[in-house]
Design an enzyme around this catalytic site. Structure first.
Site, PDB file in Angstrom:
ATOM      1  N   ALA A 164       0.778  -1.238   0.000  1.00  0.00           N
ATOM      2  CA  ALA A 164       0.000   0.000   0.000  1.00  0.00           C
ATOM      3  C   ALA A 164       0.810   1.288   0.000  1.00  0.00           C
ATOM      4  CB  ALA A 164      -0.948   0.007   1.203  1.00  0.00           C
ATOM      5  N   ALA A 165       2.020   1.296   0.534  1.00  0.00           N
ATOM      6  CA  ALA A 165       2.777   2.548   0.638  1.00  0.00           C
ATOM      7  C   ALA A 165       3.120   3.074  -0.755  1.00  0.00           C
ATOM      8  CB  ALA A 165       4.053   2.325   1.451  1.00  0.00           C
ATOM      9  N   PRO A 166       3.140   4.403  -0.894  1.00  0.00           N
ATOM     10  CA  PRO A 166       3.002   5.425   0.144  1.00  0.00           C
ATOM     11  C   PRO A 166       1.563   5.796   0.491  1.00  0.00           C
ATOM     12  CG  PRO A 166       3.490   6.470  -1.919  1.00  0.00           C
ATOM     13  CD  PRO A 166       3.527   4.989  -2.198  1.00  0.00           C
ATOM     14  N   GLY A 167       0.580   5.204  -0.203  1.00  0.00           N
ATOM     15  CA  GLY A 167      -0.797   5.412   0.204  1.00  0.00           C
ATOM     16  C   GLY A 167      -1.708   6.071  -0.811  1.00  0.00           C
ATOM     17  N   GLY A 168      -1.177   6.463  -1.955  1.00  0.00           N
ATOM     18  CA  GLY A 168      -2.002   7.147  -2.951  1.00  0.00           C
ATOM     19  C   GLY A 168      -3.158   6.308  -3.448  1.00  0.00           C
ATOM     20  N   GLU A 186       1.880  -2.909   4.339  1.00  0.00           N
ATOM     21  CA  GLU A 186       3.195  -2.482   3.843  1.00  0.00           C
ATOM     22  C   GLU A 186       4.266  -3.129   4.701  1.00  0.00           C
ATOM     23  OE1 GLU A 186       6.267  -1.522   2.029  1.00  0.00           O
ATOM     24  OE2 GLU A 186       4.378  -0.842   1.135  1.00  0.00           O
ATOM     25  N   ASP A 217       4.478  -9.768   5.655  1.00  0.00           N
ATOM     26  CA  ASP A 217       5.078 -10.206   4.403  1.00  0.00           C
ATOM     27  C   ASP A 217       3.931 -10.532   3.451  1.00  0.00           C
ATOM     28  OD1 ASP A 217       6.256 -11.577   2.280  1.00  0.00           O
ATOM     29  OD2 ASP A 217       7.701 -12.609   3.566  1.00  0.00           O
ATOM     30  N   ASP A 240      13.233  -0.548  -3.267  1.00  0.00           N
ATOM     31  CA  ASP A 240      14.303  -1.014  -4.153  1.00  0.00           C
ATOM     32  C   ASP A 240      13.917  -2.211  -5.020  1.00  0.00           C
ATOM     33  OD1 ASP A 240      15.999   0.987  -3.294  1.00  0.00           O
ATOM     34  OD2 ASP A 240      16.655  -0.179  -1.590  1.00  0.00           O
ATOM     35  N   CYS A 294       5.124  -0.781 -12.037  1.00  0.00           N
ATOM     36  CA  CYS A 294       5.626   0.516 -12.507  1.00  0.00           C
ATOM     37  C   CYS A 294       6.786   0.300 -13.471  1.00  0.00           C
ATOM     38  CB  CYS A 294       6.042   1.389 -11.335  1.00  0.00           C
ATOM     39  SG  CYS A 294       7.229   0.596 -10.239  1.00  0.00           S
TER      40      CYS A 294
END
Length: 378
Positions: A164-168, A186, A217, A240, A294
């Site tokens: 989920a991070a960063p949450g957008g 996360e 996890d 990363d 991405c």
């Protein structure tokens, strides 16, 4: 059985005025990057992409490369926060050439879901996190909203945001509906705190305690919480290694680290397969899942999907071509893909696609969408 998730609690603090800063114009953005561009681009990564994406994207790679390597032509969208209305904001956006990003004719577009974009590059000022005060908008890459629209979350449904991070994406889901149970996971500790701050910045007290944040996890959630969710979204943007981020990698400051990343890239599809399999196990029969990354890489997109389809029984891809047609005026898609997938290609004037992890709250682009129905067999 629920995993060890904790409800968020609003931290008290003074509400301060947001301030109105001027945003960068295309000329200002270009001036900031001219003269520095050659130092910023990591040649070893660009050479690798040239070889890989010329083979995978064909003639489309040339225009994609032009956008990825020119930060001054990148575009930014604003997702308005329905829980914090700002009088005059939409009229101000219209004066600056912004318009709604998504047409009303889409298969799913809640009235409260409002995102604005404009053809010209430029960046609207970001709002700082202020404890006790909700932000009015979220800056992001417009392509990252496509998985949310594909998921079609309805009020009362149980939803899992696996990475989920960063949450957008979590914020965007809550602009569309009020889930019965919303589990945001996360694994990384730092990014989990970032996720909590994002949710606190956009969600009011009346709803914030309904959101559960965990640091599990993701590969194990399917076994910990089997058949627990109606909808699952999986955006592979972790710290990363777990997902290639093409635009971020192109501007790697450390060439040695870039070489190591490229070597490790071959291992990412295995991790992604494990995460996706876990996500499918967490679905209730008949539930839906959106998978997105991405990166433009075929190995992390369609190859992972094909592997899942060959290994999990009762998994059915869903046709999302109607969504693609509905947004075709604002997004460019790779031609020749199957009806259950989209690959967004950035081009000048429609520069939505892979975006730096350090830019715009790390919200990444979306490249492949797939819905699943059923379960994942042995």
């Amino acid at each position: 059985m629920r995993g060890p998730a904790l409800p968020l609690a609003r931290r008290a603090g003074a509400a301060l005025g947001p301030g109105r800063a001027a945003w960068d114009t295309p000329a200002q953005l270009e001036n900031k990057t001219k003269g520095k561009l050659q130092k910023q681009i990591c040649q070893v990564v660009l050479d690798h992409f040239e070889k890989q994406y010329t083979a995978e994207l064909g003639d489309a790679w040339s225009s994609v490369r032009d956008v990825l390597t020119l930060p001054w032509c990148w575009q930014h969208a604003l997702l308005l926060n329905r829980f914090s209305r700002c009088p005059g904001l939409e009229s101000s956006l219209a004066e600056q050439g912004y318009h709604p990003a998504f047409p009303a004719a889409l298969p799913y577009l809640p009235a409260a879901f409002r995102c604005y974009i404009r053809p010209a590059p430029g960046r609207f000022p970001a709002q700082k996190h202020q404890p006790g005060k909700l932000k009015e908008y979220y800056l992001l890459n417009a392509a990252s909203l496509l998985p949310v629209l594909a998921l079609e979350v309805k009020d009362g449904e149980d939803v899992l945001d696996l990475c989920a991070a960063p949450g957008g994406k979590s914020v965007a889901i809550l602009q569309c509906a009020c889930p019965g149970h919303f589990h945001c996971n996360e694994y990384d500790d730092l990014r989990s705190r970032w996720l909590e701050q994002t949710i606190e910045s956009f969600i009011p007290d009346a709803l914030i305690n309904l959101v559960m944040v965990s640091k599990l996890d993701g590969r194990k959630i399917g076994d910990l919480q089997p058949e627990s969710y109606d909808k699952v979204t999986l955006l592979l943007v972790l710290v990363d290694a777990p997902c290639s981020n093409d635009r971020s990698w192109l501007f790697s400051a450390d060439p040695q680290q870039a070489v190591l990343r490229l070597m490790q890239r071959k291992e990412l599809s295995s991790l992604q397969f494990q995460l996706l399999r876990s996500a499918i196990k967490a679905l209730r029969p008949g539930g839906s899942l959106v998978y997105s990354t991405c990166t433009l890489s075929k190995a992390e997109n369609s190859d992972v999907i094909n592997l899942i389809r060959n290994s999990c029984r009762d998994v059915m891809p869903v046709d999302i071509s109607e969504l693609a047609r509905g947004v075709s005026q604002e997004f460019t898609f790779l031609s020749g893909t199957q009806q259950h997938e989209l690959l967004v290609l950035p081009e000048k004037g429609r520069a939505w696609g892979p975006i730096s992890k350090t830019d715009l709250n790390c919200q990444a682009g979306i490249y492949i969408l797939l819905w699943f129905s059923g379960g994942c067999g042995p």
